[in-house]
Design a protein around this motif. Structure first.
Motif: not given
Length: 180
Positions: A74-84
């Motif tokens: 989930l952290q990886k998903q948020h990194f790609h979708e929400n932040y980067m």
């Protein structure tokens, strides 16, 4: 893909083929976010780069989706979708000139400053980044440690996670470049 990233570097930096050109396609980039409530680390070994010793120019690019090692999926998903926003901004890149006038074909250890444009999340800033270049046996080992501020690159930290995601990100780069 690696081929398109290398092509992008050549286009961005305006390189020509010479005996003094060094390249890598498997450099390592690691980053660390050390916030009060959470430590986040990720890395990639897909850094593509080139240094032209005669022109004193360089270019490095990395595919954002190549980062791995997060605490959770989930952290990886948020990194790609929400932040980067990795689909919209798929790469980070740094290209410019080496300030010092060192002959990078001669064996030795050189502390240099790289001045160039650093682009992340679609935002470009001019940066000067110190690096150590170790030249030995016709190879250049580049090592560098620096920090980036998420706020400088329009990467928002939502209030709900501001204790889990640091604004200051520590970055480490290691790459061995071989003659082209």
């Amino acid at each position: 893909t690696t081929f398109s990233l290398v092509t992008c570097i050549f286009f961005l930096a305006g390189f020509t083929q010479t005996a003094a050109v060094f390249q890598t396609s498997n450099g390592k980039v690691s980053f660390r976010s050390d916030a009060p409530l959470e430590l986040i680390r990720a890395s990639s070994t897909d850094l593509v780069g080139i240094i032209d010793n005669e022109k004193r120019t360089f270019g490095f690019v990395i595919n954002i989706r190549s980062f791995d090692g997060f605490n959770t999926a989930l952290q990886k998903q948020h990194f790609h979708e929400n932040y980067m926003e990795s689909d919209k901004y798929p790469t980070a890149r740094f290209n410019g000139k080496i300030i010092e006038d060192q002959d990078l074909t001669a064996d030795g250890v050189y502390e240099v400053r790289a001045k160039g444009n650093f682009t992340i999340h679609g935002v470009t800033h001019e940066r000067i980044i110190k690096s150590k270049l170790t030249v030995s046996n016709h190879k250049i080992l580049v090592t560098s440690n620096f920090t980036l501020l998420l706020s400088d690159y329009d990467i928002p930290i939502p209030r709900v996670v501001y204790q889990k995601l640091a604004n200051e990100i520590k970055v480490e780069v290691t790459a061995t470049l071989l003659p082209r």
